[in-house]
Write an enzyme that holds these catalytic residues in place. Structure first.
Site, mmCIF file in Angstrom:
data_model
loop_
_atom_site.group_PDB
_atom_site.id
_atom_site.type_symbol
_atom_site.label_atom_id
_atom_site.label_comp_id
_atom_site.label_asym_id
_atom_site.label_seq_id
_atom_site.Cartn_x
_atom_site.Cartn_y
_atom_site.Cartn_z
ATOM 1 N N PRO A 152 1.032 -1.101 0.128
ATOM 2 C CA PRO A 152 0.230 -0.393 -0.311
ATOM 3 C C PRO A 152 1.326 1.118 0.339
ATOM 4 C CG PRO A 152 0.282 -1.056 2.148
ATOM 5 C CD PRO A 152 1.014 -1.527 1.320
ATOM 6 N N ASN A 154 0.666 3.742 2.824
ATOM 7 C CA ASN A 154 1.000 4.527 3.375
ATOM 8 C C ASN A 154 2.402 4.740 4.297
ATOM 9 O OD1 ASN A 154 -0.084 2.232 4.082
ATOM 10 N ND2 ASN A 154 0.106 2.164 6.285
ATOM 11 N N HIS A 155 3.181 3.686 3.492
ATOM 12 C CA HIS A 155 4.603 3.558 4.378
ATOM 13 C C HIS A 155 5.374 3.261 2.949
ATOM 14 C CE1 HIS A 155 4.466 3.807 8.979
ATOM 15 N NE2 HIS A 155 3.323 2.848 8.687
ATOM 16 N N LYS A 177 4.936 -5.517 -6.001
ATOM 17 C CA LYS A 177 4.351 -4.368 -7.418
ATOM 18 C C LYS A 177 3.400 -3.192 -6.087
ATOM 19 C CE LYS A 177 -0.369 -3.365 -7.913
ATOM 20 N NZ LYS A 177 -0.482 -2.714 -7.089
ATOM 21 N N THR A 179 2.620 0.361 -4.770
ATOM 22 C CA THR A 179 1.161 0.970 -5.136
ATOM 23 C C THR A 179 1.586 2.133 -6.406
ATOM 24 O OG1 THR A 179 -0.300 2.907 -4.630
ATOM 25 C CG2 THR A 179 1.001 2.379 -3.110
ATOM 26 N N GLY A 231 -5.736 -2.667 1.976
ATOM 27 C CA GLY A 231 -7.866 -2.953 2.412
ATOM 28 C C GLY A 231 -8.238 -3.583 2.297
ATOM 29 N N GLU A 250 -2.846 -8.565 4.761
ATOM 30 C CA GLU A 250 -2.601 -7.574 5.961
ATOM 31 C C GLU A 250 -3.621 -7.017 5.812
ATOM 32 O OE1 GLU A 250 -0.922 -8.376 8.954
ATOM 33 O OE2 GLU A 250 -0.160 -10.433 8.423
ATOM 34 N N CYS A 284 -2.048 1.430 9.700
ATOM 35 C CA CYS A 284 -3.310 0.211 10.239
ATOM 36 C C CYS A 284 -3.380 0.541 11.640
ATOM 37 C CB CYS A 284 -2.724 -1.173 9.339
ATOM 38 S SG CYS A 284 -1.043 -1.308 9.238
ATOM 39 N N THR A 285 -3.163 0.471 12.340
ATOM 40 C CA THR A 285 -2.555 0.494 13.160
ATOM 41 C C THR A 285 -3.074 1.597 14.151
ATOM 42 O OG1 THR A 285 -0.374 0.717 13.604
ATOM 43 C CG2 THR A 285 -1.552 -1.718 13.737
HETATM 44 P P1 NAD Z 1 -5.669 -0.229 -1.525
HETATM 45 O O1 NAD Z 1 -5.832 -1.829 -1.048
HETATM 46 O O2 NAD Z 1 -6.272 0.282 -1.700
HETATM 47 O O3 NAD Z 1 -3.651 -0.880 -2.152
HETATM 48 C C1 NAD Z 1 -3.067 -1.976 -1.693
HETATM 49 C C2 NAD Z 1 -2.543 -2.449 -3.385
HETATM 50 O O4 NAD Z 1 -3.464 -3.199 -3.331
HETATM 51 C C3 NAD Z 1 -2.004 -1.512 -4.288
HETATM 52 O O5 NAD Z 1 -0.552 -1.980 -4.731
HETATM 53 C C4 NAD Z 1 -2.997 -1.263 -4.690
HETATM 54 O O6 NAD Z 1 -2.674 -1.690 -6.405
HETATM 55 C C5 NAD Z 1 -3.110 -3.230 -5.042
HETATM 56 N N1 NAD Z 1 -4.277 -3.315 -5.896
HETATM 57 C C6 NAD Z 1 -5.209 -2.617 -5.439
HETATM 58 N N2 NAD Z 1 -6.254 -3.500 -6.393
HETATM 59 C C7 NAD Z 1 -5.840 -4.827 -7.003
HETATM 60 C C8 NAD Z 1 -6.321 -5.882 -7.378
HETATM 61 N N3 NAD Z 1 -7.480 -6.306 -7.973
HETATM 62 N N4 NAD Z 1 -5.331 -6.674 -7.828
HETATM 63 C C9 NAD Z 1 -3.898 -6.462 -7.459
HETATM 64 N N5 NAD Z 1 -3.826 -4.974 -6.295
HETATM 65 C C10 NAD Z 1 -4.772 -4.479 -6.100
HETATM 66 O O7 NAD Z 1 -4.345 -0.053 -0.229
HETATM 67 P P2 NAD Z 1 -4.437 1.548 0.016
HETATM 68 O O8 NAD Z 1 -5.431 3.009 0.228
HETATM 69 O O9 NAD Z 1 -3.069 1.955 -0.981
HETATM 70 O O10 NAD Z 1 -3.755 1.018 1.040
HETATM 71 C C11 NAD Z 1 -4.322 1.758 2.894
HETATM 72 C C12 NAD Z 1 -4.615 0.669 3.756
HETATM 73 O O11 NAD Z 1 -4.244 -0.597 4.076
HETATM 74 C C13 NAD Z 1 -5.508 0.552 4.742
HETATM 75 O O12 NAD Z 1 -6.671 -0.076 4.412
HETATM 76 C C14 NAD Z 1 -4.917 0.629 6.004
HETATM 77 O O13 NAD Z 1 -4.870 0.258 6.822
HETATM 78 C C15 NAD Z 1 -4.075 -0.921 4.944
HETATM 79 N N6 NAD Z 1 -2.744 -1.496 5.704
HETATM 80 C C16 NAD Z 1 -3.072 -2.586 5.815
HETATM 81 C C17 NAD Z 1 -1.355 -3.091 6.888
HETATM 82 C C18 NAD Z 1 -1.287 -3.856 7.661
HETATM 83 O O14 NAD Z 1 -0.406 -4.781 7.775
HETATM 84 N N7 NAD Z 1 -1.939 -4.764 8.085
HETATM 85 C C19 NAD Z 1 -0.313 -1.852 7.315
HETATM 86 C C20 NAD Z 1 0.409 -0.585 6.139
HETATM 87 C C21 NAD Z 1 -1.459 -0.814 5.365
#
Ligand code: NAD
Length: 477
Positions: A152, A154-155, A177, A179, A231, A250, A284-285
């Site tokens: 994602p 955020n980091h 891959k 984001t 997400g 995650e 996320c936390t």
């Molecule tokens: P996102 O789910 O929108 O995107 C994450 C990744 O998935 C990106 O690389 C995106 O290009 C890819 N993606 C999107 N659609 C896809 C598909 N159909 N097939 C394959 N890949 C696809 O998340 P975001 O907005 O970049 O990040 C924020 C989210 O991440 C928040 O919900 C946050 O809580 C979560 N997060 C969780 C953790 C954890 O360890 N639990 C850590 C950091 C962030």
């Protein structure tokens, strides 16, 4: 202060710099100016990368892997200003946050380096029951065919490092891959890792849009593990489409910080405000809901307000800034709308909620109903919502009432309360007198319910999920 212009960076496919006709612009969220661009990769690029990864067998010894991991950490440390500038440029996170992130990634590589020289085998003597024999069973861990990693925004450095470092430690080949919102840091990181001596076949970074190549990262026949951080909707899509292969998911969080009547309120308010605003509230936390027992709530809310007002927010490149901006104006305007909706159903806005583009100030809202969208969903920005609860039963009920279950923090010295929170909070982590996000990079980390399937990350757990256990047995005297 002016932002770093990163420019165009090609993909790194097994070390080869690859261009495409299509490009994706990367914006600095603070001003919305374009600070760089990356190729709009295709499914064919991903296919090629997984093919290379699956056909390469690493011969690196544990010692060689350790030295590569240590060297990556050293280079990150030597170039931390430059790398933090890139993180800030593509994410809008303030310099304090992006420098902290480089430090965290340093920890990830050094810890993976220390873990990879330890033998992970186990031995089982077989002469231990009436049916026993003079044999021993041994275990060893083998790398997978190819690993797919999706991360994602955020980091931009630390999330992908949590995927790559365990892969190097376990002799795996990984195709990542990042984001499309913050892909530049990952490309620079790849060069650092190649420079540190990793065979190029073992690491690929593909940039592109999910609609073009997302499915290839989930379904390519060479993938034995999809490790995803992001997400809930995308995580569930992967769970439904990955088929017969391992997935580590995650996902999002909605962490509560619970403040009980015996708590040192100043200390609790400090944790609440820092937990909600560090990394622009985009962890996320991050603290997403503060559950405070009614009898101390007025005094607590005053302290939270004072601390939030002291946060210096604005120009992410200014080294004095505590809070930069969020990823884009669209997200900031969604937070603004959620706060306004909460106010309509009885919440009181005490500070903030006046966004400018992607700059969203720390926003203190008191008397928030526990079930409104602001706190029921993951509001991925620096909102600081206070929910009043009656007692510990109410705190646990409200805390467990959302779909998420990643982490939590509790502020109390009452041992009976502490025992109940550890047992009854439905989250992957319970931190007493700490922000919900507190961890070290090698401790097990991950959520339950919509936040994840209970499989953990952190260097040690990731190394386990990246390997298959093989057993072999020998006659023994
Ligand atoms: P996102 O789910 O929108 O995107 C994450 C990744 O998935 C990106 O690389 C995106 O290009 C890819 N993606 C999107 N659609 C896809 C598909 N159909 N097939 C394959 N890949 C696809 O998340 P975001 O907005 O970049 O990040 C924020 C989210 O991440 C928040 O919900 C946050 O809580 C979560 N997060 C969780 C953790 C954890 O360890 N639990 C850590 C950091 C962030």
């Amino acid at each position: 202060m002016s932002v770093k212009i990163v420019g165009y960076e090609p993909m790194r496919i097994a070390g080869k710099k690859v261009d495409t006709e299509g490009r994706i612009d990367v914006h600095y969220p603070y001003t919305n100016e374009v600070i760089g661009s990356v190729p709009r990769g295709t499914a064919a690029h991903a296919k090629e990368a997984f093919e290379i990864a699956a056909n390469y067998e690493s011969k690196l010894t544990r010692y060689e892997r350790q030295q590569i991991l240590f060297r990556v950490a050293e280079i990150l440390n030597e170039r931390k200003e430059e790398i933090s500038d890139i993180i800030t440029a593509e994410s809008g996170l303030c310099k304090k946050d992006s420098l902290y992130e480089v430090g965290r990634a340093y920890d990830v590589y050094t810890l993976a380096g220390q873990m990879c020289i330890l033998d992970d085998g186990e031995i089982f003597s077989c002469d231990i029951t009436p049916q026993g024999k003079s044999r021993k069973i041994f275990t060893e861990r083998e790398p997978l065919k190819a690993i797919s990693a999706i991360t994602p925004f955020n980091h931009p450095l630390n999330m992908i490092s949590h995927k790559i470092a365990p892969a190097i430690a376990t002799n795996n080949c990984i195709v990542c891959k990042p984001t499309e919102k913050t892909p530049l840091t990952a490309l620079i990181l790849a060069d650092i890792i190649y420079e540190a001596g990793l065979p190029k076949e073992m690491l690929t970074i593909i940039t592109g849009l999910p609609e073009d190549l997302g499915d290839e990262f989930i379904r390519n026949e060479n993938i034995e593990l999809v490790t995803f951080t992001g997400g809930v909707p995308v995580g569930k899509y992967i769970a439904e489409n990955a088929g017969y292969r391992r997935t580590v998911l995650e996902l999002g969080g909605n962490a509560p910080l619970i403040v009980m009547e015996d708590a040192d309120l100043d200390k609790a308010a400090e944790l609440a405000v820092s937990g909600a605003t560090k990394n622009s509230g985009q962890r996320c936390t991050a603290v997403k809901r503060i559950l405070v027992v009614e009898e101390i709530a007025d005094e607590f809310s005053k302290l939270v307000l004072e601390k939030a007002q002291k946060i210096k927010y604005g120009d992410p490149m200014d080294p004095e800034t505590d809070l930069g901006c969020v990823i884009d104006a669209e997200s900031a305007s969604m937070f603004e709308r959620r706060v306004n909706d909460a106010v309509e159903v009885g919440a009181k806005l005490l500070y903030g909620n006046n966004r400018e583009g992607a700059l969203y100030p720390p926003t203190v809202v008191d008397h928030v109903p526990f079930d409104c969208e602001l706190v029921r969903e993951e509001t991925f920005g620096p909102a600081i919502p206070i929910i009043r609860v009656k007692d510990i039963d109410d705190a646990i009920r409200v805390s467990n009432s959302t779909a998420f279950g990643l982490s939590s923090g509790v502020c109390t010295d009452n041992f009976k309360y502490i025992q109940r929170f550890i047992k009854e909070l439905r989250t992957g982590t319970v931190n007493v007198w700490e922000v919900p996000g507190y961890r070290i990079e090698m401790s097990p980390f991950g959520g339950i319910k919509d936040s994840g399937l209970g499989y953990k990350e952190g260097v040690i757990e990731a190394m386990k999920s990246y390997t298959n256990v093989k057993t072999y047995s020998l006659p023994w005297l």
